[in-house]
Every structure is written in structure tokens, then in C-alpha cells.
Design a protein around this motif. Structure first.
Motif, PDB file in Angstrom:
ATOM      1  N   GLY A  82      32.751  -8.916 -49.531  1.00  0.00           N
ATOM      2  CA  GLY A  82      31.516  -8.796 -48.750  1.00  0.00           C
ATOM      3  C   GLY A  82      31.879  -8.354 -47.343  1.00  0.00           C
ATOM      4  N   TYR A  83      30.962  -7.627 -46.676  1.00  0.00           N
ATOM      5  CA  TYR A  83      31.261  -7.152 -45.318  1.00  0.00           C
ATOM      6  C   TYR A  83      31.089  -8.280 -44.303  1.00  0.00           C
ATOM      7  N   ASP A  84      29.963  -8.995 -44.449  1.00  0.00           N
ATOM      8  CA  ASP A  84      29.849 -10.182 -43.596  1.00  0.00           C
ATOM      9  C   ASP A  84      29.626 -11.376 -44.508  1.00  0.00           C
ATOM     10  N   LEU A 133      27.951 -11.331 -50.337  1.00  0.00           N
ATOM     11  CA  LEU A 133      28.883 -10.627 -51.211  1.00  0.00           C
ATOM     12  C   LEU A 133      28.260  -9.311 -51.676  1.00  0.00           C
ATOM     13  N   VAL A 134      29.055  -8.243 -51.637  1.00  0.00           N
ATOM     14  CA  VAL A 134      28.595  -6.948 -52.126  1.00  0.00           C
ATOM     15  C   VAL A 134      29.165  -6.722 -53.541  1.00  0.00           C
ATOM     16  N   LEU A 135      30.388  -7.172 -53.775  1.00  0.00           N
ATOM     17  CA  LEU A 135      30.976  -7.153 -55.117  1.00  0.00           C
ATOM     18  C   LEU A 135      31.076  -8.607 -55.564  1.00  0.00           C
ATOM     19  N   GLY A 171      25.059   3.727 -60.585  1.00  0.00           N
ATOM     20  CA  GLY A 171      24.299   2.545 -60.170  1.00  0.00           C
ATOM     21  C   GLY A 171      23.369   2.918 -59.031  1.00  0.00           C
ATOM     22  N   PRO A 172      22.338   2.122 -58.814  1.00  0.00           N
ATOM     23  CA  PRO A 172      21.377   2.460 -57.756  1.00  0.00           C
ATOM     24  C   PRO A 172      21.997   2.392 -56.359  1.00  0.00           C
ATOM     25  N   ASN A 173      21.297   2.950 -55.383  1.00  0.00           N
ATOM     26  CA  ASN A 173      21.737   2.900 -53.988  1.00  0.00           C
ATOM     27  C   ASN A 173      22.008   1.452 -53.610  1.00  0.00           C
ATOM     28  N   GLY A 174      23.129   1.261 -52.920  1.00  0.00           N
ATOM     29  CA  GLY A 174      23.438  -0.083 -52.415  1.00  0.00           C
ATOM     30  C   GLY A 174      23.986  -1.041 -53.454  1.00  0.00           C
ATOM     31  N   SER A 175      24.284  -0.549 -54.662  1.00  0.00           N
ATOM     32  CA  SER A 175      24.763  -1.469 -55.703  1.00  0.00           C
ATOM     33  C   SER A 175      26.242  -1.822 -55.536  1.00  0.00           C
ATOM     34  N   GLY A 176      26.942  -1.092 -54.641  1.00  0.00           N
ATOM     35  CA  GLY A 176      28.334  -1.444 -54.354  1.00  0.00           C
ATOM     36  C   GLY A 176      29.369  -0.432 -54.834  1.00  0.00           C
ATOM     37  N   LYS A 177      28.927   0.758 -55.223  1.00  0.00           N
ATOM     38  CA  LYS A 177      29.838   1.749 -55.803  1.00  0.00           C
ATOM     39  C   LYS A 177      30.937   2.181 -54.823  1.00  0.00           C
ATOM     40  N   SER A 178      30.512   2.602 -53.609  1.00  0.00           N
ATOM     41  CA  SER A 178      31.495   3.078 -52.623  1.00  0.00           C
ATOM     42  C   SER A 178      32.421   1.944 -52.203  1.00  0.00           C
ATOM     43  N   THR A 179      31.852   0.762 -52.068  1.00  0.00           N
ATOM     44  CA  THR A 179      32.663  -0.391 -51.671  1.00  0.00           C
ATOM     45  C   THR A 179      33.731  -0.655 -52.732  1.00  0.00           C
ATOM     46  N   LEU A 180      33.317  -0.596 -53.997  1.00  0.00           N
ATOM     47  CA  LEU A 180      34.275  -0.812 -55.086  1.00  0.00           C
ATOM     48  C   LEU A 180      35.399   0.218 -55.023  1.00  0.00           C
ATOM     49  N   LEU A 217      41.561   0.004 -49.189  1.00  0.00           N
ATOM     50  CA  LEU A 217      40.991   0.115 -47.843  1.00  0.00           C
ATOM     51  C   LEU A 217      40.300  -1.198 -47.491  1.00  0.00           C
ATOM     52  N   TYR A 218      39.686  -1.832 -48.491  1.00  0.00           N
ATOM     53  CA  TYR A 218      39.131  -3.171 -48.315  1.00  0.00           C
ATOM     54  C   TYR A 218      39.890  -4.105 -49.236  1.00  0.00           C
ATOM     55  N   LYS A 219      40.145  -5.310 -48.749  1.00  0.00           N
ATOM     56  CA  LYS A 219      40.881  -6.275 -49.579  1.00  0.00           C
ATOM     57  C   LYS A 219      39.914  -7.301 -50.157  1.00  0.00           C
ATOM     58  N   ASP A 236      34.396   9.847 -54.275  1.00  0.00           N
ATOM     59  CA  ASP A 236      33.106   9.245 -53.953  1.00  0.00           C
ATOM     60  C   ASP A 236      32.037  10.338 -53.845  1.00  0.00           C
ATOM     61  N   GLU A 237      31.209  10.417 -54.849  1.00  0.00           N
ATOM     62  CA  GLU A 237      30.136  11.430 -54.916  1.00  0.00           C
ATOM     63  C   GLU A 237      30.624  12.838 -54.580  1.00  0.00           C
ATOM     64  N   PRO A 238      31.574  13.359 -55.356  1.00  0.00           N
ATOM     65  CA  PRO A 238      32.126  14.674 -55.040  1.00  0.00           C
ATOM     66  C   PRO A 238      31.121  15.816 -55.213  1.00  0.00           C
ATOM     67  N   ILE A 292      29.072   8.832 -59.036  1.00  0.00           N
ATOM     68  CA  ILE A 292      28.137   9.954 -59.176  1.00  0.00           C
ATOM     69  C   ILE A 292      26.729   9.409 -59.398  1.00  0.00           C
ATOM     70  N   HIS A 293      25.734  10.100 -58.847  1.00  0.00           N
ATOM     71  CA  HIS A 293      24.359   9.630 -59.026  1.00  0.00           C
ATOM     72  C   HIS A 293      23.693  10.229 -60.247  1.00  0.00           C
ATOM     73  N   ASP A 294      24.132  11.436 -60.622  1.00  0.00           N
ATOM     74  CA  ASP A 294      23.465  12.131 -61.726  1.00  0.00           C
ATOM     75  C   ASP A 294      23.918  11.549 -63.074  1.00  0.00           C
TER      76      ASP A 294
HETATM   77  N1  LIG Z   1      30.612  -0.830 -43.468  1.00  0.00           N
HETATM   78  C1  LIG Z   1      29.665  -1.651 -43.891  1.00  0.00           C
HETATM   79  N2  LIG Z   1      29.326  -2.747 -43.177  1.00  0.00           N
HETATM   80  C2  LIG Z   1      28.364  -3.601 -43.630  1.00  0.00           C
HETATM   81  N3  LIG Z   1      27.707  -3.452 -44.786  1.00  0.00           N
HETATM   82  C3  LIG Z   1      28.006  -2.387 -45.531  1.00  0.00           C
HETATM   83  C4  LIG Z   1      28.993  -1.424 -45.135  1.00  0.00           C
HETATM   84  N4  LIG Z   1      29.072  -0.457 -46.076  1.00  0.00           N
HETATM   85  C5  LIG Z   1      28.165  -0.792 -47.045  1.00  0.00           C
HETATM   86  N5  LIG Z   1      27.527  -1.936 -46.715  1.00  0.00           N
HETATM   87  C6  LIG Z   1      26.498  -2.627 -47.525  1.00  0.00           C
HETATM   88  O1  LIG Z   1      27.053  -2.967 -48.784  1.00  0.00           O
HETATM   89  C7  LIG Z   1      26.133  -2.735 -49.831  1.00  0.00           C
HETATM   90  C8  LIG Z   1      26.764  -1.778 -50.853  1.00  0.00           C
HETATM   91  O2  LIG Z   1      26.975  -0.524 -50.234  1.00  0.00           O
HETATM   92  P1  LIG Z   1      27.743   0.669 -50.951  1.00  0.00           P
HETATM   93  O3  LIG Z   1      27.821   1.797 -49.985  1.00  0.00           O
HETATM   94  O4  LIG Z   1      28.985   0.168 -51.559  1.00  0.00           O
HETATM   95  O5  LIG Z   1      26.700   0.995 -52.117  1.00  0.00           O
HETATM   96  P2  LIG Z   1      26.584   2.294 -53.015  1.00  0.00           P
HETATM   97  O6  LIG Z   1      26.273   1.822 -54.399  1.00  0.00           O
HETATM   98  O7  LIG Z   1      27.779   3.171 -52.858  1.00  0.00           O
HETATM   99  O8  LIG Z   1      25.295   2.968 -52.378  1.00  0.00           O
HETATM  100  P3  LIG Z   1      24.826   4.526 -52.305  1.00  0.00           P
HETATM  101  O9  LIG Z   1      24.485   4.934 -53.700  1.00  0.00           O
HETATM  102  O10 LIG Z   1      23.585   4.447 -51.458  1.00  0.00           O
HETATM  103  O11 LIG Z   1      25.909   5.331 -51.699  1.00  0.00           O
HETATM  104  C9  LIG Z   1      24.877  -2.205 -49.173  1.00  0.00           C
HETATM  105  O12 LIG Z   1      23.970  -3.260 -49.026  1.00  0.00           O
HETATM  106  C10 LIG Z   1      25.339  -1.696 -47.833  1.00  0.00           C
HETATM  107  O13 LIG Z   1      24.337  -1.826 -46.867  1.00  0.00           O
END
Ligand SMILES: Nc1ncnc2c1ncn2[C@@H]1O[C@H](COP(=O)(O)OP(=O)(O)OP(=O)(O)O)[C@@H](O)[C@H]1O
Length: 418
Positions: free
Chosen positions: A12-14, A17-19, A36-45, A52-54, A164-166, A197-199
């Protein structure tokens, strides 16, 4: 040994938990999409997979090595990340950018050698960017830049590439271009490809496996047909969809469908419509608009009446695509016939496959239901059952089935008797 093993990770960022406890294994040489939908945690994963994140809990193993045990350069020789936003403001040439991919192989103050330059040329060739070698990165198109960033990742000589979304910001032609390039790499070099990927349709077409994330958890993982189901898509995206196969690529094809607002119910009667092949569309629409409760059957999955029924969320008896009506399905249809007040048989083809559908209608008639048949055949030569269907219909007419000439006629007759 797995290319990647992810074991119950949390991050989680703060405070939030995001994952939230993610686990999966990826075999070497696979092409994997994370959707997965926007904000589901794909980029974070993806960023945790590149250290880059532990994760605050759980472990990640790259080719059997715990990720945090690998030094930066050792990790970079195994895994390369192509990030989402690759805006580069400096006037680096394409060659300079790709040279950066050789960084993990060089000691401090060590200059590039011939080997580095041949790997760079090879990476540029593979991505079809050799002709851009001396151009400033700021002066090439988005599609070209994406290829160059992939060339940089290739110069790293990794066994796994994360992207990430190439394909975002690229037109359809360049999207396909990039995905074909990645597929070739995957096939020819055995590089494990993991991309966000979103598509969903492109993910289904190119991937061996798909990971569907929803609100920080894995909602589905497996082959496209195991993960891209109407239930999963509805849960993750809150979207009503029809899932079919693309007739050209044979990959899964998802079409979002509009959910029509149900008009307030005016009728208490239930009408079971026996239809198929598009013969039901108009009947369904008219009776739906009149406010009747509708059920449909038996429809093969993918049939145009089936799609129509799905889009209106009408309960139906379904059979597998292109197969005859099984005993089990027949019985289910009989249940719907029993539960209905009125049965409508649309002008379905008189085929062997439809005999059981006609028999269901006949059963309804014999048990005292009102049965309507829409007689809308263009000519006399429509019986492909050696006369069995015609004989059945004649018997049904004698038993009291009402034959109508059109949907208009049908609606009027139904309204008269309800
Ligand atoms: N650097 C950050 N600091 C704080 N919160 C973050 C940060 N990056 C992402 N988040 C939050 O973590 C959650 C997951 O974000 P993430 O970018 O991993 O989702 P995603 O599935 O890749 O979304 P998208 O499809 O919109 O790119 C979101 O609620 C986002 O607001």
C-alpha cells in the motif's frame, strides 16, 4: 522453475492496501496479460515485480531467486520494465537510449565495447528501428518511441520483459504492430512477456494466460476463456457483455451491450418464446415493450436471439454453440413452458434440431396453455424433417394452437386473450 513466483504479496502507498494478498506463478516463455479496471492495482503490481516497490508482506521469486536478494544489475539482467510514460525531454539519440540498456553489463567508467554495439544494432533491428538510430528521441512518433523503449529493454538481454500499457496512445495499426513484435520475441527468443493492457479483446488474442485484477486481488487467472467470463467481467467492470469468438482470429471477443431500462411491469403473464436464428428479435422486442415477463428457449450460446436475450437480461434456456438440444436442456425448457402462461413459437426453421423445440410447445398446449405460432415462411419448401415437423404442427393446430401471420397479429391476439 518458474520465471516468476508471487507469494501472497501485500502493498500500500499509505494506509490503504492496494495489493491485498496476491499470489500466482508464471512459467518461463509465457505471454501474460494483466487486465483490470482503473485503479485495480495493475501498475503497482508491475512495479513490485521489478523491485521498485517492496511488498510489506509475501515474497517474489525471479527464476528461483528471492527478488530482494538480487543486486540491481543482476535483477536488470533478468527482468526489464517498459514503463507507462516514457517522455524523454533530452535530445538523446535513439542509439543513446538503447545504449542505456547495456548499463547492467558495464563496470564503473567502463566504455561500451563492440559486443555492446552489436547487441544494440540487433535490438534496433528486432524492433524495426535501426533506420532511426541517429535521430533525436524527441523527434520521432509515439509508435516509434515505444519501439525504441522496447529495444532498450531488449538490449538489457532479460529473460522477462514487463510492459505497462505499451499500446496506450497508439492507433490500432501500431497497437497490433507492438503486440506482434512482442509475440515474435516471445516465440523466437522465449522471452517471458508480462504486460498490462486495457483492451480485453487484444489480451485474449495474444495471451497464453490472463490475470484479472479487481480491487487489489486476483479475480481470475488462467487461459483467456477461463478468465474472460460474463460473470468476471460484470464483477470487475460492472458491465453487461456478450462473449463470442471472433470469426477471423477465433479468439474470444467481448462486446459491451446496453442494458435497456425495464419499463414498469404492466402485465402479470409470463410468455415463453421458442425462437432462434433471429426469428425471435421482433417478437421479443414487442412483447418486452408491452411489459410481459419473458423467458426464452432453447437457444444456442452465440445465436443472434441469444445475444438479444442477453442484452435485455431475459432468463433463457441455453445450449452449447452449434449442438442439438440435449435431454437435460429439453427438460429445462419444459420447466419454463410449464411456468409460463402463454407460449409463442416464432417462425423457426423446420429442422431436425428444432423438433424438440416444437415438441416442448406441443406439451404446453396439451397441458392447457395458450400456444401461438407465427406462420411467416417465405415459401412451401421449408421442412427439412421428412415431414415430421409439418405433421406435428398440423396436430397442434387441431389441438387448438393459434396460428398468426405476423408479430403485429400475435400482439393483438395475445392482448385480446389476457
Ligand atoms: N504513487 C502513488 N501514491 C499513492 N497512491 C497511488 C500511487 N500510485 C497509485 N496509487 C493508488 O493505488 C491504486 C492502484 O493504482 P494503480 O496505478 O496500480 O492502478 P491501475 O490498475 O494500474 O490503474 P489504471 O488502469 O488507471 O492505470 C489507486 O487507487 C491509485 O490511486
Amino acid at each position: 522453475m518458474y520465471a516468476l513466483k508471487v507469494n501472497d504479496i501485500e502493498f500500500g502507498y499509505d494506509r490503504e492496501l492496494v495489493l491485498k494478498g496476491i499470489s500466482f506463478n508464471i512459467e518461463k516463455g509465457k505471454f501474460i496479460s494483466i487486465i483490470g479496471p482503473n485503479g485495480s492495482g495493475k501498475s503497482t503490481l508491475l512495479k513490485t515485480l521489478n523491485n521498485l516497490y517492496k511488498p510489506t508482506k509475501g515474497n517474489i521469486f525471479i527464476e528461483g531467486n528471492e527478488i530482494s536478494s538480487l543486486k540491481g544489475k543482476d535483477l536488470a539482467k533478468r527482468i526489464a520494465l517498459v514503463p507507462q510514460n516514457t517522455n524523454i525531454d533530452y535530445d538523446f539519440t535513439v542509439e543513446d537510449i538503447v545504449l542505456m540498456g547495456r548499463h547492467p553489463y558495464k563496470g564503473r567508467f567502463q566504455k561500451e565495447n563492440q559486443n555492446d554495439y552489436s547487441i544494440i544494432d540487433e535490438s534496433l533491428k528486432m524492433t524495426n528501428t535501426l533506420h532511426l538510430k541517429d535521430r533525436p528521441i524527441t523527434e520521432i512518433s509515439g509508435g516509434e518511441r515505444q519501439r525504441v523503449i522496447i529495444a532498450k529493454a531488449l538490449a538489457q538481454r532479460p529473460t522477462i520483459i514487463l510492459l505497462d500499457e505499451p499500446t496506450s496512445h497508439l492507433d490500432i495499426n501500431h497497437q497490433i504492430d507492438i503486440l506482434n513484435l512482442l509475440k515474435n520475441l516471445n516465440k523466437e527468443k522465449g522471452t517471458t512477456i508480462i504486460l498490462v493492457i486495457h483492451d480485453i479483446n487484444l489480451a485474449a488474442r495474444y495471451s497464453d494466460e490472463i490475470i484479472l485484477l479487481n480491487d487489489g486481488v486476483v479475480l481470475g487467472i488462467g487461459k483467456p476463456e477461463e478468465v474472460i467470463t460474463t460473470t468476471n467481467v460484470e464483477t470487475a467492470y460492472n458491465l453487461n457483455v456478450v462473449i463470442d469468438r471472433n470469426k477471423y482470429t477465433n479468439s474470444l471477443y467481448l462486446t459491451p451491450v446496453e442494458i435497456k431500462k425495464r419499463i414498469p411491469k404492466k402485465q402479470t403473464e409470463t410468455v415463453h418464446i421458442i425462437c432462434g436464428g433471429g426469428t425471435g428479435a421482433e417478437v421479443i422486442n414487442r412483447l418486452y415493450d408491452e411489459g410481459f415477463n419473458l423467458t426464452l428457449g432453447v437457444l444456442n450460446v452465440g445465436d443472434s436471439d441469444w445475444q438479444h436475450g442477453k442484452s435485455l437480461m431475459i432468463p433463457m434456456v441455453e445450449e452449447a454453440p452449434f449442438t442439438g438440444i440435449s435431454e437435460k436442456t429439453y427438460n429445462k425448457n419444459s420447466e419454463k413452458v410449464k411456468a409460463a402462461d402463454i407460449i409463442v413459437i416464432s417462425s423457426i426453421p423446420f429442422s431436425r434440431g428444432n423438433l424438440k423445440n416444437l415438441i416442448s410447445g406441443y406439451e404446453g398446449l396439451k397441458s392447457g396453455k395458450k400456444v401461438f405460432f407465427i406462420w411467416d415462411y417465405p415459401d412451401e419448401n421449408f421442412d427439412y424433417t421428412d415431414g415430421k415437423a409439418t405433421k406435428l404442427i398440423n396436430e397442434m393446430k387441431q389441438t387448438g394452437m393459434k396460428v398468426v401471420k405476423s408479430v403485429e397479429d400475435l400482439v393483438r391476439s395475445i392482448k385480446e386473450c389476457t
